[in-house]
Structures are given as structure tokens and as C-alpha cells.
Design an enzyme around this catalytic site. Structure first.
Site, PDB file in Angstrom:
ATOM      1  N   ASP A   1      51.828  76.399  88.401  1.00 36.05           N
ATOM      2  CA  ASP A   1      52.091  75.273  87.499  1.00 36.05           C
ATOM      3  C   ASP A   1      51.113  74.128  87.777  1.00 36.05           C
ATOM      4  O   ASP A   1      50.566  74.013  88.876  1.00 36.05           O
ATOM      5  CB  ASP A   1      53.540  74.814  87.692  1.00 36.05           C
ATOM      6  CG  ASP A   1      54.049  73.990  86.522  1.00 36.05           C
ATOM      7  OD1 ASP A   1      53.401  73.995  85.445  1.00 36.05           O
ATOM      8  OD2 ASP A   1      55.090  73.325  86.677  1.00 36.05           O
TER       9      ASP A   1
ATOM     10  N   HIS B   1      43.636  75.545  82.276  1.00 36.55           N
ATOM     11  CA  HIS B   1      43.979  76.974  82.302  1.00 36.55           C
ATOM     12  C   HIS B   1      42.769  77.808  82.743  1.00 36.55           C
ATOM     13  O   HIS B   1      42.900  78.774  83.490  1.00 36.55           O
ATOM     14  CB  HIS B   1      44.459  77.439  80.926  1.00 36.55           C
ATOM     15  CG  HIS B   1      45.736  76.772  80.477  1.00 36.55           C
ATOM     16  ND1 HIS B   1      46.842  76.669  81.288  1.00 36.55           N
ATOM     17  CD2 HIS B   1      46.085  76.185  79.298  1.00 36.55           C
ATOM     18  CE1 HIS B   1      47.815  76.036  80.632  1.00 36.55           C
ATOM     19  NE2 HIS B   1      47.381  75.730  79.424  1.00 36.55           N
TER      20      HIS B   1
ATOM     21  N   LEU C   1      46.227  95.629  97.125  1.00 39.50           N
ATOM     22  CA  LEU C   1      47.222  94.700  96.579  1.00 39.50           C
ATOM     23  C   LEU C   1      47.526  94.990  95.103  1.00 39.50           C
ATOM     24  O   LEU C   1      46.628  95.295  94.325  1.00 39.50           O
ATOM     25  CB  LEU C   1      46.687  93.269  96.732  1.00 39.50           C
ATOM     26  CG  LEU C   1      47.514  92.125  96.175  1.00 39.50           C
ATOM     27  CD1 LEU C   1      47.470  90.937  97.136  1.00 39.50           C
ATOM     28  CD2 LEU C   1      47.023  91.678  94.808  1.00 39.50           C
TER      29      LEU C   1
HETATM   30  C1  IPE Z   1      56.543  77.805  84.360  1.00 40.20           C
HETATM   31  O1  IPE Z   1      55.880  76.638  84.106  1.00 40.20           O
HETATM   32  C2  IPE Z   1      55.852  78.929  83.622  1.00 40.20           C
HETATM   33  C3  IPE Z   1      54.548  79.304  84.130  1.00 40.20           C
HETATM   34  C4  IPE Z   1      53.975  78.810  85.192  1.00 40.20           C
HETATM   35  C5  IPE Z   1      53.870  80.315  83.368  1.00 40.20           C
HETATM   36  P1  IPE Z   1      56.334  75.635  82.936  1.00 40.20           P
HETATM   37  O2  IPE Z   1      55.426  74.487  82.993  1.00 40.20           O
HETATM   38  O3  IPE Z   1      56.428  76.374  81.657  1.00 40.20           O
HETATM   39  O4  IPE Z   1      57.815  75.278  83.391  1.00 40.20           O
HETATM   40  P2  IPE Z   1      58.689  73.983  83.106  1.00 40.20           P
HETATM   41  O5  IPE Z   1      58.624  73.735  81.620  1.00 40.20           O
HETATM   42  O6  IPE Z   1      58.057  72.877  83.888  1.00 40.20           O
HETATM   43  O7  IPE Z   1      60.059  74.319  83.608  1.00 40.20           O
HETATM   44  C1  IPE Z   2      51.030  76.212  84.060  1.00 37.66           C
HETATM   45  O1  IPE Z   2      50.500  74.953  83.838  1.00 37.66           O
HETATM   46  C2  IPE Z   2      50.475  77.260  83.126  1.00 37.66           C
HETATM   47  C3  IPE Z   2      51.408  77.699  82.094  1.00 37.66           C
HETATM   48  C4  IPE Z   2      52.670  77.344  82.002  1.00 37.66           C
HETATM   49  C5  IPE Z   2      50.907  78.621  81.110  1.00 37.66           C
HETATM   50  P1  IPE Z   2      51.099  73.956  82.757  1.00 37.66           P
HETATM   51  O2  IPE Z   2      50.352  74.136  81.478  1.00 37.66           O
HETATM   52  O3  IPE Z   2      52.572  74.086  82.658  1.00 37.66           O
HETATM   53  O4  IPE Z   2      50.715  72.563  83.417  1.00 37.66           O
HETATM   54  P2  IPE Z   2      51.542  71.222  83.409  1.00 37.66           P
HETATM   55  O5  IPE Z   2      52.926  71.531  83.930  1.00 37.66           O
HETATM   56  O6  IPE Z   2      51.563  70.732  82.000  1.00 37.66           O
HETATM   57  O7  IPE Z   2      50.792  70.324  84.330  1.00 37.66           O
HETATM   58 MG    MG Z   3      54.110  73.185  83.616  1.00 43.21          MG
END
Ligand code: IPE
Ligand code: IPE
Ligand code: MG
Length: 236
Positions: free
Chosen positions: A12, A29, A123
Site C-alpha cells: 500500500d 504504481h 520462490l
Molecule cells: C489494499 O489497499 C489493496 C491492495 C494493496 C491491492 P487499499 O488501498 O485498496 O486498501 P484501503 O482502501 O486502504 O483499505
Molecule cells: C496500493 O497503493 C496499490 C493498490 C491498491 C492497487 P494505493 O494506490 O492504495 O496507494 P494509496 O493508499 O492511495 O497511497
Molecule cells: Mg491504499
């Protein structure tokens, strides 16, 4: 030493990293993909047998079409850049989640990588892609009900239930890491993490390095895992 076979990561913070660097979310990303490459190679080197990464949740479809489309193009970027290196490092690719809704061209790239790496013995890198744990559990129940109706199976117990989950072939999750500081599991591996150790780091996923993984493992190794039992030799 606690044995460490399976590490799961909620990757995240890509969006926050982009914002911090005045870049579009897609850049976060993209950087995240590079980091995943590094961590996969490093985890394999450490002898970790399975690495399962949350890359796209069943709830992430709520994001803008632009962001979703970009994320759906990432497997192509990842595999076209790194498949050779993954092969050289004996890494095996796997996917967990509902494949139905993933665009055909994305699925093709993923299937090609699964096929190409299928005989590798290092892995196992599992992408949780269009993955949701509640969805997984409901599907498992439906599949079991169907098998029962057809007389293929008898009673259900914890062991046999596992075989209906996407993670069927994977070892128990020992360590669950969440980056970017949020204290929640966001529908990831709800059944599988019953006794996993949690480490949450404030590091945003694109800033995650081998040293951050070392730190998480150090935290894990400092934990006393008792699985509900007691250590009779210690007065605890
Ligand atoms: C969890 O992250 C999903 C992934 C890392 C793919 P999100 O950013 O979607 O989760 P929330 O919305 O903070 O719970
Ligand atoms: C995690 O990073 C990747 C996915 C959920 C696909 P985020 O896109 O959720 O990043 P934040 O939480 O907005 O920083
Ligand atoms: Mg997120």
C-alpha cells in the site's frame, strides 16, 4: 528462530508516494512494480518459499477507469521487463483471485508467465489480483456444496476446507506485512492469517527496500509464536 516459509504483503501507499513526489498516481504504481521485482529476488535469496502480494483487490474496481486500466497494464510491464530474471532466479509465478473479470489481454500475459515458470522450484510469487477474501470464502463454500451434492466429498473439516481456497498449494502465512501505516487487512487472506504475525511499517511501498524487509523479518523473529498453547519450560 521462527521458521519463515511464507510472507504476504499488502503493498500500500503507491498513491501517497506519487503525491509526495508531485507525480501522477500511475508513477507510484510503476515504481511499485520495480520494487516488487527487487523484493522478489531478495526474498528468494533469503530462502523464503512463498511470497504473496496484494496487487489489486475486488474493491479496487471502485477507482477511476484511468487508474484501473493502468493497473491492468502492469502485469505486461512487469513480465516483459523481468521474466528472464525471474527464470534465472528459479521463481514460479502464481495468481490468486477471480480471473473472470480481468481483461483477456492481461490474463494472457499472466497465463504465459505462469506457464513459462511452471517448472521452476524456487520462490512462488503469487499475485493477489482481483482478489477478495470474502469472495474467496463464498466461492469455496459454493464449490464444496456442489462437490457434496455430486457425492465427490464427505464431511468438511479445516484441512479439507483449505483445499477449496485459492491458496491451496501454499504453506501457512507466517508473516503479514502492510506498508504505508494502515492498521487493517482490507479483505486480504482473512482465513489464512489466523495465526500469522503482523508487521506494519510506515514505509510507502515504492520506498520499500531490502533493508525494510530485513527490518520486518527482524520484528517477526522477535515474536514468540505459541498458537494458543503455552511454553511449559517458561513460567508464562
Ligand atoms: C489494499 O489497499 C489493496 C491492495 C494493496 C491491492 P487499499 O488501498 O485498496 O486498501 P484501503 O482502501 O486502504 O483499505
Ligand atoms: C496500493 O497503493 C496499490 C493498490 C491498491 C492497487 P494505493 O494506490 O492504495 O496507494 P494509496 O493508499 O492511495 O497511497
Ligand atoms: Mg491504499
Amino acid at each position: 528462530m521462527n521458521t519463515l516459509n511464507h510472507v504476504a504483503i499488502i503493498m500500500d501507499g503507491n498513491g501517497r508516494w506519487a503525491k509526495k513526489n508531485s507525480l501522477p498516481r500511475s508513477a507510484g504504481h510503476y515504481k511499485g512494480v520495480e520494487v516488487l521485482r527487487n523484493i522478489t529476488i531478495y526474498a528468494n535469496r533469503l530462502g523464503i518459499k512463498a511470497l504473496t502480494v496484494y496487487a489489486f483487490s475486488t474493491e479496487n474496481w471502485k477507482r477511476s477507469a484511468e487508474e484501473v486500466n493502468y493497473i491492468m497494464s502492469l502485469p505486461k510491464i512487469f513480465f516483459s521487463s523481468y521474466i528472464k530474471e525471474l527464470m534465472d532466479n528459479n521463481v514460479k509465478i502464481n495468481i490468486i483471485g477471480d480471473r473472470e473479470r480481468i481483461p483477456a489481454e492481461t490474463m494472457k500475459v499472466i497465463n504465459d508467465a505462469i506457464e513459462e515458470t511452471s517448472r521452476n522450484t524456487g520462490l512462488v510469487l503469487s499475485f493477489a489480483f482481483n482478489y477478495g477474501s470474502r469472495d474467496e470464502i463464498v466461492r469455496a463454500c459454493k464449490k464444496y456444496a456442489q462437490d457434496y451434492k455430486e457425492g465427490k466429498v464427505e464431511d468438511l473439516d479445516e484441512e479439507s476446507f483449505k483445499s477449496y481456497l485459492y491458496t491451496n498449494d501454499l504453506p501457512e502465512v507466517d508473516l503479514l506485512i502492510r506498508t504505508a501505516g494502515e492498521l487493517r487487512v482490507s479483505n486480504f487472506l482473512l482465513y489464512q492469517i489466523a495465526y500469522s504475525e503482523f508487521v506494519v511499517t510506515d514505509t510507502l511501498w515504492p520506498d520499500f527496500t531490502n533493508e525494510t524487509l530485513d527490518y520486518c523479518i527482524e520484528q517477526y523473529q522477535g515474536r514468540k509464536r505459541s498458537f494458543g498453547g503455552r511454553d511449559e519450560t517458561k513460567n508464562n
